[in-house]
Every structure is written in structure tokens, then in C-alpha cells.
Design a protein around this motif. Sequence first.
Motif, short mmCIF file in Angstrom:
data_model
loop_
_atom_site.label_atom_id
_atom_site.label_comp_id
_atom_site.label_asym_id
_atom_site.label_seq_id
_atom_site.Cartn_x
_atom_site.Cartn_y
_atom_site.Cartn_z
N LEU A 263 14.29 0.27 -1.13
CA LEU A 263 12.97 0.22 -1.75
C LEU A 263 13.13 0.53 -3.23
O LEU A 263 14.10 1.18 -3.63
CB LEU A 263 12.06 1.27 -1.12
CG LEU A 263 11.70 1.06 0.35
CD1 LEU A 263 11.29 2.38 0.99
CD2 LEU A 263 10.59 0.03 0.47
N PRO A 264 12.18 0.10 -4.06
CA PRO A 264 12.28 0.46 -5.49
C PRO A 264 12.04 1.94 -5.70
O PRO A 264 11.21 2.55 -5.03
CB PRO A 264 11.19 -0.39 -6.15
CG PRO A 264 10.26 -0.75 -5.05
CD PRO A 264 11.06 -0.80 -3.78
N ASP A 265 12.77 2.49 -6.64
CA ASP A 265 12.68 3.90 -7.00
C ASP A 265 11.25 4.33 -7.36
O ASP A 265 10.77 5.40 -6.98
CB ASP A 265 13.58 4.11 -8.24
CG ASP A 265 14.23 5.46 -8.21
OD1 ASP A 265 13.89 6.25 -7.31
OD2 ASP A 265 15.09 5.73 -9.06
N SER A 266 10.57 3.42 -8.03
CA SER A 266 9.24 3.73 -8.56
C SER A 266 8.20 3.99 -7.48
O SER A 266 7.18 4.60 -7.71
CB SER A 266 8.78 2.58 -9.44
OG SER A 266 8.81 1.39 -8.67
N LEU A 267 8.50 3.52 -6.27
CA LEU A 267 7.52 3.64 -5.19
C LEU A 267 7.19 5.11 -4.88
O LEU A 267 6.06 5.44 -4.54
CB LEU A 267 8.07 2.95 -3.93
CG LEU A 267 7.11 2.80 -2.76
CD1 LEU A 267 5.90 1.94 -3.13
CD2 LEU A 267 7.82 2.20 -1.55
N THR A 268 8.19 5.98 -5.05
CA THR A 268 7.98 7.40 -4.73
C THR A 268 6.79 7.98 -5.49
O THR A 268 5.89 8.58 -4.92
CB THR A 268 9.24 8.21 -5.06
OG1 THR A 268 10.36 7.52 -4.55
CG2 THR A 268 9.16 9.59 -4.44
N ALA A 269 6.81 7.75 -6.80
CA ALA A 269 5.74 8.31 -7.64
C ALA A 269 4.39 7.75 -7.22
O ALA A 269 3.40 8.48 -7.11
CB ALA A 269 6.03 7.99 -9.10
N GLU A 270 4.38 6.44 -6.94
CA GLU A 270 3.13 5.78 -6.55
C GLU A 270 2.56 6.41 -5.29
O GLU A 270 1.35 6.67 -5.20
CB GLU A 270 3.46 4.31 -6.25
CG GLU A 270 2.64 3.31 -7.05
CD GLU A 270 3.08 1.90 -6.68
OE1 GLU A 270 2.32 1.21 -5.97
OE2 GLU A 270 4.22 1.52 -7.06
#
Lengths: 257, 951
Positions: free
Chosen positions: B81-88
Motif C-alpha cells: 500500500l502507499p505510505d501516505s495512506l497511514t496519515a489519511e
Amino acid sequence: MTETSMAPPPGPPADSSNAAANAVAAQKVYGSGDTAVHALRGVDVVFEKGRFTSIMGPSGSGKSTLMQCMAGLDRLTGGETYVGGVPLSTLDDKALTQLRRDRIGFIFQAYNLIPTLNAQENITLPMDLAGAKPDDAWMQQVITAVGLGDRMDHRPNELSGGQQQRVAVARALASQPDIIFGDEPTGNLDSKTGAEILEFMRKAVDDLGQTIVMVTHDPVSASYSDQVLFLADGQIVDQMMEPTTDAVYDRVRSMGD
Amino acid sequence: MTILKLAIRGIRSAFGRLLLTIIAIVTGVGFVSGAFILADSLSNSFTTVFEEGFADTDAQVIQPSAGFGDSQGGPQGNSTLPDSLTAEIAALPEVGRATPTVALNDPDSFNQMAVLDINDEPVRPAGPPILAFSWDGETLGGIDSFEGTAPGSNEVALSAEYVDAINLANGSDVAIGDTLVITTPNDGKVEYTLSAIVTFNVTIGEFYLLVDIDTAQQLFEKEGKIDAIDLAAAPGVEVDDLIAAVQQVVPEGAEVLNQADVLADQLAAFDQVIGIIRNILLGFAGVALFVSLFIIYNTFAILVTQRLRQIGMLRAIGATQSQIRWSVVIEGFFVGIIGSLLGFLAGFGFAFMIKAAFQATGGFPETGTVVETRTIVVAFGVGILASVFSALLPATVAARVTPIAAMRNEPPSQSSVSRRAAIGGGVFILGAIALALGLTGTGGEFDALGISLSEVWVVIIQLAIGAILIFLGVIMLSVLFAGPFVDTLGRSSVLGAVMLGLGVGLLALMFSIGDGVPQSVGEADQAFFAVVKWISFFVKLFVATVAIVVGLSILISKARGGKATGIGGSAGALEGSLARQNAARSPRRTAATAGALAIGIALIATVAVMGESLKKTFADSLEVTLKADLYVYNPETFESFSADIAAEIERIDGVAAVSAGRNSTVKLGVDEEGEDDLVGIYGFNAATGTSIINPSIVGDFDGVLGAGEVMLFEAEAEDRNLGVGDSLDIAFDGDGSSEAFSIVALFSDNGSVNGSSIIVDRSTLVTYGKDDVDDTGVLLQEDVDVESVKAEVSTVVREVSADLAVEDRQEFVDTVSGQIDGLTTLINYLLGFTLLVAFVGVINTIVLSVVERTREIGLLRAVGTTRRQIRSMIRWEAVIVCVFGSVLGIGMGVLFAWAGISAVPEGFIKLAIPYESILFTILIAAFAGVLAAVLPAFFAGRKNVLEAISG
Ligand SMILES: Nc1ncnc2c1ncn2[C@@H]1O[C@H](COP(=O)(O)OP(=O)(O)OP(=O)(O)O)[C@@H](O)[C@H]1O
Ligand SMILES: [Mg+2]
């Protein structure tokens, strides 16, 4: 000296209404072709109810064969045998087995008892196999007659040969069969023990009205019976009523061997 | 209920005779129950561990992979999964905690990371895997406590068990703050500081190596990507609401799993492994049960013969045929119950001990031994059914006993030899048909009765049925030739010559084409195998020598007119000829005894012949295809490694050319059932490749593949109706895109390229992210010293990875042969149990036949035969029958192996027969005969003369 009648070889029995078992023109051939053995060559015989009959004859004359066929252990190749008027050739294996179980008793020369069952269990075995309940009063009478006392719960290998044969006789009596067949039942015993067994059988006929047919080689044994049939070469050649040891002995000697 | 009483009394009186029969059932049922109990217990333990691990996680986000082939993604082949998903996700109000995880968790590469000990060897204890994860210092399920601080950059945390293992390897303790050298899959060796030692609540013996998430992304080549996000709901939020909310923001195809699904997902892989172990054990159970069918059948057949008079008596006084039949069946039933009970206990003990061993070695959770109702039902069901089933035929024979049998001791009328042979012939032909169907692959797929089986399974089942039927057919038919065979073999001149011949032959093979005297012990970890080799060498030497001595003794005894001389000379005397007559007189019994042994030997021979064929095929193929002088690969796991190694090797003086190879799987479309049509692909340095690896190119293509060009395996091309000049659409990823390649040549030997169907230039694979290599072949310049270049190559390789081996051609062949040997040895050890059951069966039949012949033996004793002579008579009979059994077994084993090999498509494997092992097996069977006769011979010799005659 008892009167012995030396009747001519009997023809077909005039009256089979009082017969526990009878045979008509019984033939038995073992094997076929060149090797065929004619063990019975047309035997007509009637065993009347309540009578003790001995069958005698030289070795190989067909005594055991006759007895086995009349007892439904083996089948004839010709003629017919009846037990209580029932023609055995019409019965299938299952019916024949039931007939043996319910209406015939056996005493063999040896190997009479199941080694894993005790005396009591051996005596009631035919009834147990039939799922029938033994008649208690009768059983008591038989067991008393066997005279084993407290040894009824012993296994056969813990009993003497004579005791084993007595158990065998008791088993044959227990289910109150129409007829009991014995093939040299005392053949393996010494004369004293043999005499005990024969007394026992005699009493069963006299007191209980049992019918017994016994094959024997011994004139003394034959003298316990009411009648002796002589077999030779697959045919009944003679008979003797109210036999004595000496008379039978003479008769056997005269037949040769 | 008289029948029941008779049956029970029968068992009691014959208990000694039934004991060996019961052992036969115990083994089979033991395997069955052991397999289930062990599998259930393991499964239960894993569940406990994972439940602990995910106790704090309410949900998890993953991206299931649409891909295939070698998984480069997350757990169980998931994509990243993309790293950025966590923050979202973390920003959502329903979310209490969102922890991204990155793991080196390609199931094939658990062990890729390891700490090196002071000798520069990776610490990788046999058995449990080393799992590498990202860890943020707080949330990793199952962590009980830790010393030190969470790892930062260039830092690592280790589980306490792993630290213990390292300390053990070093002989000294490492402490927090020490610098450790770690071997990594992609970056070679790195030096990290130990920042924490972590204690887990429960483990199944596995070791943990934990780094921070940035390090993990870099080490595992997942920059900007994560494998999963573990979620906990915000206080007061229902899990369902959490999942619903998160589902709104995840990318297409990603899944949000609840805790139960996560557990199921994680456990699936383990359950699969456990399932395989269980099924292997069940397979052996099946074999053991099949053997025990024979033994039980034999026992009851003989018991019925022995009780002839008794059965006749029962029939005379009024037991019906069905009562007699039932009494035997009920006896079988009780034998089954007793055997199953003991077998179940044995299986329980077996599973319990294995579990205890796990617990002792690796902190296995104390979850108790799991006995499901299913286990009990199956164990007892199988044991009782096997027993009752085998008693059926003897029961029918018993029912056929005539009442006059009580007076005449005539044997029960069994089906005549010719009828039996006719049935055997029919069964054999049916088996041959099943085998032929399997071999020609005409069965296709099976889809009926609610069962659907793939083509491969249909073939396997056809072959298995064929093998079983042929086996039964041969055993029945063997009634025909058992007599003549043992009669001939039993002749002292023949027996002597055969023994002598086998002994000499074995010696000759051992020293000519065999391995000969084992070479001196090499590396330490091979010492075990060297010892095994030495032992087997001496055993063979001993067996061969004894065979020669015995063979000579027999011949000399014979020459001296039957005077027993030397070891085993009695076979040349009276005892030998009595033994021969005994064995030949009752072909039925001989065939039955031999049959029990034949099945065990048939299985072992099948495995041995298949192993030999694989080895031979492999060695032959290498002879032609592998031109490399040196070969670099990972001999333990065949795992891939960095391609940089190839480049570095190329720079070494004396190296002429290097080819780095990489295997993968690609999709050629979709087949009729909608399944992915997958084939193996091999990429190598096209410029130099064919000078190092020769796949036998058809026609005159120089082997130099350009971009967009492939070579296709000849048989595959035929199947697909393709040829040179045609184009082939290949999909490398699961995303649905494919690329057209043109076929420039065909090749005929795919053994050289690990069975792949397509060969491309490796650069094509690199384009699709498969930039590491599986193996590297090195071609040296002529007239250089191989040893010195090899040493240099080793230095370069060891620099990067401690796991890679540099082997010259002979070493490479030996390693692979050794692995095949290891596998066949392992299978044979397990089959050894079967052989043990078969052996018990042989003892059983001989004991029973001695009992059966009590009277006859008594007569022999009465006329002056000594005890010693009686014993050797029985011993030689056993030897003759066992040799007959082993010859039958080996014959069938070769047939089955041939069938198995022929069923492999494209005739890839060639049949090779291990003559040395075969001679050895026959001699061992003869010795087994001697052993099997010990007990029966003792009984027979002890028999009192009078007792024997009157008995
Ligand atoms: N199963 C068989 N097969 C062939 N022949 C048989 C068989 N049983 C008996 N016989 C023959 O039939 C004839 C009669 O035998 P049987 O047993 O009835 O004689 P027996 O009068 O009882 O003799 P013994 O006094 O010796 O017991 C003999 O010739 C015998 O050999
Ligand atoms: Mg007789």
C-alpha cells in the motif's frame, strides 16, 4: 439267555408312523467315475420312537455314512431320509440346520465340546444358538443325571474323557430332540467309563422315552440297546432284537471282516 | 448372544496368536490418530500465538495481490500500500491508532536476514524461522516487555530467544549497545547497534529481528510502501463503524479486515503447512493399514483352519452359516477395537512427545494436546473397518465348513487355486488399465459427485488405484508361481549359488559403479551424512560377506552329501530340503506371507528407483547442459541474491564469462476454466548464456536473444501450436497488462533451466522488477587454476552473503544428488515403519503355520529329528519365503517407479535402476527371514514330542 431273533434282511418298513427317523432306498456315492465309492447301496431302515438302536458292521461298511445322512449332516445321492416324517432332501441348508438344532442330538467319538465354553454352557449351546430358553425343570433333571456336581463350570480340558462324554450326552438330551445319534460315543473310553455312559443313555431311553441310534464296534456296548442292525458293504444285512454280548459277538464273528 | 460369547472366548483363547495381528492395526491407527492430534494441537498453538499477536488490533488494511509467481509483496502474497495512506486513515475520527507495518514476510524468504556470529557465520538455528518486521517501539502484538529503546536508524531489536541463540554461537554474551553484523537480502552485510531485547508473550519457537519502519522499507526495498496498517478503534467506536469509515478512504482493491479475518488470513498459511504434515502422516497410515489388511486376513484364515473341527461341531449341533460367519466377523471387530484403542494411545503418545519436544526447544505455548471427536471417530473407524473387512473372507470360508468336518479333519473348501489365479489375473488387468489411463492422461479432469479434481490429481489417483490393483493381482497370481519359485530357489544348489551370486554381485557393484569406500569427512555439518555413509558401507560389506560365506557353506554341505558344514550349511542338508518342501507345499500360505513383505519392499523400491532415476537424469542433463566451471547459488534455500555479485565475479582474473540466471512465473493468458495459464520463465545473460548453459537449441540459432525475443520449450510449443516466428503475449504482473514477444528459437532441454518453458534475456525480467538472481554460472578461461579462481570467487561472494556456495561442477552434482538422496532416505525411514509392520506380518504367519503343523513337527521329532534341525528347517523356510517376497516387491517397485516417472510430462526423467540397493534389499530380506523365524523356531523346537503328536 435271552431269545434272539435272526430275521431275514428287512424289506421296506411296513409302518413308519411310529418312526423317529427312517430312510428309504438310501444311496450314497462318494466321488465319481472310476474312483466312485458306493458307501450306501439302497438302505431302508426305521428307527422307532423310544428305542435304543445299535448299528454294527465291518470298517468301511457305511455306518458313519448312514448315520450322517440320516442326521442331516450330509446329503444322500439317492433315496430319502426322514426325521419325524420330514424329508431331509427338501430342506435347504438353513432349514436343515434348524432341524438339527431343534430335533436332533449328537454324540461324537471325540471333539464333542467347544473348548472355550464350560460344561454348563456346552450343554445349553444348541438352545442358546436357537435363542430358546431351556426348560428349567428338564435341565435340572439332565444336569443331575450327568452327575458332574460342582464341576459344571469347568472347561472341557479340566474334565476327564468320561466326564466330557457325559456332558456331550447331556447336551444331546438337553433340547429334548426327536432322536439322538452317536458315532462310537464310547469308542475312546475304557470299558468302565464306557459302561457308565451307556447306562446313562439306557436310562434316557427307559426313563425319559428318548430315541437313540448308536454306531459301535463293541458287542458289549451293543448289548445295552434294544436292537442291533448289521451293515455290510453299504447294505443292511441283518438285525437282532434284544441283543446280548455273546450273541452279538458270534454274529460279528460270523460276518467276518 | 451365544455368538458374541463364542467370539470373545475365541479371542481370549487365541490372544497370543492375535497379538501380532493387533500390533499391525496399532501401527496404522497410531499414525492416523498421531497425525490428527499433532496437527490439531499445532494448529491450536498457532491460533493462540496469533490471537495474542492481534489482541490489540481491531482491524487491518491490506492490498490483496492479483499477482502470481514469486511474491514480492506483503503477507501471503499481498501487494503493498502507499505510505501516505497511514496519515489519511489516522486522520479519521473513528481511528484510535493506525500503525503501518513493513515486513520481510515473503513466505519463501523468512530466513533471509540473520545476525552473524563472531566467525562470520549467520546464526540460524535449524527449525524455527527468523522473522523480520518493522517495529515502532510500542505496538507489536504479543510483545510482553522489552529492555532498552525502540530501534532507530542503524539500530536493531532482537527477541530474547534470538539473543540466546547468538550468545550460544559466540560463546559470549552480546549486550544492548553492541554492534552486530547482519546479513540482509538486498544490501549485503550491514552493521547495526543492538537497541533492545524484546520478550514475547508466546512464540512457537520463531525468532524476531525488528527495525524501524524507514530501515525496513529500505532493507526490504519497499521505499514509500507499506504492507499493512494495523488499526484500533477510537474509544467508544464500534469495530464495524471503524471498518466502514476506513473503507471509504482505502484505494481500490484494498481490504479492511476485522480481527477474525486477519487471524484466519494469517493462520491460513500455517494451516496449509500443518495440513501437509498431517497428510503425509496419513499417507503412511494408509500404507501401514493396507499392509495390516494382509496380516489380519492371514491370521483369520489360519485361525479358521485351526478351528475346523470346532466349527464343524457347531454346525452339526445347529449353528447356522450366518452365525458362524458372524462369530468370525465379531472376532475381527473386537481385534479392531483392541488394536484401535492401543493405536490411539500410541498416536496420542507420539503427538504428545513431538509437542513436548517442540516445547522444550522453543517456548512452544502450553496449549495442551487437542483430541477432536473426529480424531477418535476416524481412528477407531479405520481400525475396526480394516479389521472387520479383512476378517470377511475368512468368515465366509468358515461358514462354508460342513458339519461333517467335525468328524473328518478335511480343510474348508476354499476357492481353488485356478479360480484365485483367474480373479488375480482380472484384478491385474484392471490395474494395468488404470495405470495405462493414468499414463496416457486420458482421464482428463474429474468433476462429478460433487468432487472436482484437476488433471494432475486424476492421473495420480489413476496411478495409485492401478498400483494397488496390480499389487493385489500379483499377490493372487503369485499362488501360481509361488510353488515352482520356492521349490527351485529352495534347492540347495540353487540357494547356495544365489546367495553366493548376490554377495559377490553386491561387492562388485559397491566397488565398481557404486560410491566405493566413502571419502574422508568434509565440512563439519556434513559429518553426520558421512557417518551414515560409513555405516551403510560397512553394513553392506558385512551383508555381502555373510552371503558369500553362507552360499559357499551351502554348496560345500551339498557336495559333502548333505552333511551340514559351516555357517548356514544346514540348507544343504535335510533341514533345507524339508524347508523347501514346506514352502512349496502350500503356495497359498507362501504367497500370503510373501505378500505382506512384498508391499513394504515394493514401496521402498519405488522410492529408490525414482530417486536413482532423478539423480541419473540430473547428472546426464548437467553433463550436456551445464558448461560452467563454477556455480554460485544458495544450496539451502535456492533463494535469489543480488546481481551485483555476477558483475564483481566478472572482474576476477581468469574468468571468461558469467551468466546470472533468474527464474520466475509468467501468465500466458487464461485457460478454458478461467484459471491463469502460468508457465516458468528463465532469464539469463543472453550474450554469454548459451556458452554456459546449453538448453539444446533446435536448429542453428546462436542463442543471443534481443529485447522482445524469447526461446520456447519444444514440447510447450507443440502443445500450444506455436513455432519460430510466432508471437507470444506474456504478462509479468498481475495487473493485466502483457507484452508481445516473438519466438526466435525452440529448445529441447528444459532441465537445464529449472524446467522453465520460456527463456528470455535477464534484462527483460529486470524491467519487471526481478533484478536479483537465483544462480550464477562462471566460465573460466582455459589453462587457469580452477582452485585459485574458485578461492577468489568465494571471497567475493562471502563478502556479500554468508549463505551462498561456490561449487565446481562435480561439487554441484554431488550437492544436488545428495539432496535427492536425503529425500529418498527420509521417505524410506518413514516407510521403514511399513516394513516393520510387514515384518511383524511375516513372523505372524510363520508362527501360525508352525502352530498349524504342530502334529507334523511332533512326528519329525519322534522319528529322531533334533530340535536344532527343526529350528533350521523353519529358518530356511522363512528365508526362502522372504526372498520370494522381496523379488515380488522389487519387481513391482520397478514397475511402479517406471509408471510414476512416465507420468511426468515430456519424458523428462529417464528410468535408472539402483542395482546395488536391489541386491542389498534381497539379502536384507533373507536376513529378515532368519530374524522372523527366531520366535516360531523357538516354539517349534520346544514342543514336547508326545504333546505335539496328540495335540
Ligand atoms: N468323504 C469321503 N470321500 C470318499 N469316500 C468316503 C468318504 N467318507 C467315507 N468314504 C468311504 O465310504 C465308505 C464308508 O465309510 P464310513 O465312514 O461310512 O465307514 P464306517 O462303516 O463308518 O467305517 P469305520 O467303522 O471304520 O468308521 C468307506 O469305503 C469310505 O472309504
Ligand atoms: Mg465310522
